[in-house]
Design a protein around this motif. Structure first.
Motif, short mmCIF file in Angstrom:
data_model
loop_
_atom_site.label_atom_id
_atom_site.label_comp_id
_atom_site.label_asym_id
_atom_site.label_seq_id
_atom_site.Cartn_x
_atom_site.Cartn_y
_atom_site.Cartn_z
N VAL A 249 -30.95 16.96 -4.60
CA VAL A 249 -30.61 18.25 -3.97
C VAL A 249 -31.71 18.57 -2.96
O VAL A 249 -32.90 18.52 -3.32
CB VAL A 249 -30.56 19.35 -5.06
CG1 VAL A 249 -30.25 20.71 -4.45
CG2 VAL A 249 -29.57 18.97 -6.15
N SER A 285 -34.43 16.22 -8.11
CA SER A 285 -33.47 15.34 -8.78
C SER A 285 -33.67 15.42 -10.28
O SER A 285 -34.80 15.53 -10.76
CB SER A 285 -33.62 13.89 -8.29
OG SER A 285 -34.76 13.30 -8.84
N GLY A 290 -27.80 13.95 -11.86
CA GLY A 290 -27.67 13.30 -10.55
C GLY A 290 -27.09 11.90 -10.58
O GLY A 290 -26.71 11.36 -9.55
N ARG A 312 -20.42 18.90 -5.81
CA ARG A 312 -21.81 19.06 -5.34
C ARG A 312 -22.42 20.42 -5.69
O ARG A 312 -23.57 20.47 -6.14
CB ARG A 312 -21.89 18.75 -3.84
CG ARG A 312 -21.83 17.24 -3.63
CD ARG A 312 -21.86 16.85 -2.19
NE ARG A 312 -20.54 16.95 -1.61
CZ ARG A 312 -20.26 17.31 -0.37
NH1 ARG A 312 -21.24 17.63 0.45
NH2 ARG A 312 -19.03 17.35 0.06
N ALA A 316 -25.89 20.84 -7.83
CA ALA A 316 -27.05 21.58 -7.32
C ALA A 316 -27.50 22.61 -8.34
O ALA A 316 -28.70 22.70 -8.67
CB ALA A 316 -26.70 22.24 -5.98
N THR A 319 -29.05 20.87 -11.49
CA THR A 319 -30.35 20.24 -11.20
C THR A 319 -31.45 21.31 -11.12
O THR A 319 -32.53 21.16 -11.71
CB THR A 319 -30.27 19.46 -9.86
OG1 THR A 319 -29.25 18.47 -9.97
CG2 THR A 319 -31.59 18.80 -9.52
N VAL A 343 -26.33 18.20 -1.31
CA VAL A 343 -26.37 17.20 -2.39
C VAL A 343 -25.94 15.86 -1.79
O VAL A 343 -24.82 15.72 -1.31
CB VAL A 343 -25.45 17.61 -3.56
CG1 VAL A 343 -25.39 16.51 -4.61
CG2 VAL A 343 -25.95 18.90 -4.18
#
Ligand SMILES: Cc1cc2nc3c(=O)[nH]c(=O)nc-3n(C[C@H](O)[C@H](O)[C@H](O)COP(=O)(O)OP(=O)(O)OC[C@H]3O[C@@H](n4cnc5c(N)ncnc54)[C@H](O)[C@@H]3O)c2cc1C
Length: 409
Positions: A249, A285, A290, A312, A316, A319, A343
């Motif tokens: 991200v 990450s 991921g 995505r 995000a 993460t 992402v």
């Protein structure tokens, strides 16, 4: 084959590996055609990875130390090699804040063994000593930066990561300006076949099937699709491998907030990283979130199709949440984001049959890379890591067009 044709080289794949190989070969007098399926060079793994110049800290699970030793050679060569082709002052300014290695409570390697490995990293490093030196954070500093319930020890190092999109932009311009390199975009390479005493490149472009050549030499730098083209060209992969697809991200925040965020690698296991660059760019990450795919076969992969199929925004959010639980400054940086988090990532090729959470996985050993197959002018290059591409490019160019031979021409 006529002499002229021997110096006609087809390089497959315009990532960091292919671009550096093309530049190194052109420097030695070869005429290079660089084949790339996208509309531009350097838009895949080499543009969306974290860009860490590994000194070997993270390879504490390789007791042979061979991975760390190779990474040190790659890291030592990285900036000097790129400065042959790029303005040295510009690339030196693209390094992140130095990394802290934070030991997760679920680490696969205990803290004393990690400390001993880090001491060896400093002993073996032949470059600028402060890069490889490490210093353990005291309890107060650890608690100020991380949640001590999750992080049991932390070591400050001098290791850095490059701003990969900026390196890609500069290198793409160098390739475009090199008179001996022709970049052919929009070509998906499928195989390399013998023709006229050399090799022809077989694939597809916008007009349909394509056959191009003959070339005296072919260098396969296709990374995630290297084994697909090797297999279609008569080189079966010699060992089990994994193509893991992984995203990170990225976003920007005010530089003062980025400066308070410690670039961090959480070790040792399937954890993650925080990277902060001085201009406010942040990369995050978290491995369990991921990792978006894994393949073990030689069918071609299309990273853009993989990326299009993932959620995505959810990646995000997850993460940021996972890393903020370990390092609260991540939440502050995310709240101050100046843009919507992007992402992106790519595929990571490596030998091995099991994932990184297996302490015995071959993924912890990355030294069997470089020129992994060579026969009659066909060369297959496993980049291994971003860190290694410039070093390996020089080695491959020396093998194909030795300096001594070039000087005699
Ligand atoms: C999320 C992530 C984080 C990473 N972090 C690090 C790190 O911190 N440090 C580190 O050292 N390494 C890291 N890596 C690994 C590193 O990014 C790669 O080792 C390196 O970028 C590979 O370079 P390359 O040029 O071989 O591959 P790429 O950059 O992927 O280049 C291959 C090129 O070939 C093209 N191509 C593919 N198939 C075809 C085809 N059939 N025909 C024509 N063209 C084709 C692609 O479009 C691409 O341009 C990371 C990787 C990822 C994905």
């Amino acid at each position: 084959m006529p002499m002229a044709q021997q110096t006609e080289v087809a390089v497959l794949g315009a990532g960091l590996m292919g671009c550096c190989a093309a530049l190194a070969l052109a420097e030695r007098g070869c005429r290079v055609t660089l084949f790339e399926r996208r509309t531009e060079a350097l838009t895949e793994a080499s543009c969306h990875g974290e860009g860490k110049l590994h000194l070997g800290f993270v390879y504490a699970a390789d007791a042979s130390f061979r991975t760390a030793a190779l990474m040190q050679r790659g890291a030592a060569s990285f900036l000097p090699t790129l400065s042959r082709w790029l303005p040295a002052d510009k690339i030196a300014g693209l390094a992140s804040e130095p990394f802290v290695y934070a030991v997760h409570r679920d680490t696969q390697v205990p803290v004393p063994a990690i400390a001993a490995h880090f001491a060896r990293i400093a002993e073996t490093w032949r470059g600028e000593p402060r890069w490889a030196a490490s210093e353990r954070l005291d309890e107060a500093e650890l608690a100020a930066r991380y949640d001590p319930a999750h992080v049991v020890a932390a070591f400050r190092t001098g290791e850095v990561a490059m701003d990969t999109p900026q390196v890609a932009r500069l290198l793409g311009a160098a390739v475009a300006a090199a008179p001996r390199i022709t970049l052919r975009t929009g070509v998906t390479v499928e195989a390399v076949r013998p023709r006229g005493g050399g090799h022809e490149v077989v694939g597809q472009d916008a007009d349909g099937p394509l056959r191009d050549g003959p070339y005296g030499t072919v260098v396969n730098c296709l990374w995630a699709n290297r084994t697909a083209v090797d297999a279609a060209s008569g080189f079966a992969p010699p060992a089990p491998f994994l193509n893991r697809s992984k995203v990170g991200v990225t976003f920007r925040c005010p530089p003062a907030i980025a400066a308070a965020l410690p670039s961090t690698t959480f070790v040792l296991g399937p954890f993650g990283d925080i990277v902060a660059w001085p201009d406010g760019r942040i990369y995050l990450s978290w491995y369990p979130v991921g990792m978006v795919g894994m393949r073990r076969d030689t069918r071609q992969l299309d990273w853009q199709a993989i990326r299009a199929a993932i959620d995505r925004p959810a990646i995000a959010r997850a993460t940021i949440a996972a890393l903020a639980a370990l390092c609260p400054a991540v939440a502050t940086a995310a709240e101050a984001a100046l843009d919507v988090p992007d992402v992106d990532g790519g595929t990571i090729f490596a030998l091995g049959a099991t994932d990184i959470d297996d302490r015995g996985s071959r993924l912890h050993q990355r030294h069997e890379v470089g020129l992994v197959a060579s026969r009659g002018g066909y060369h297959s290059v496993d980049t291994g890591k971003y860190t290694l591409a410039p070093l390996l490019a020089l080695e491959v160019a020396e093998r194909i067009a030795p300096r001594r031979a070039a000087a005699a021409e």
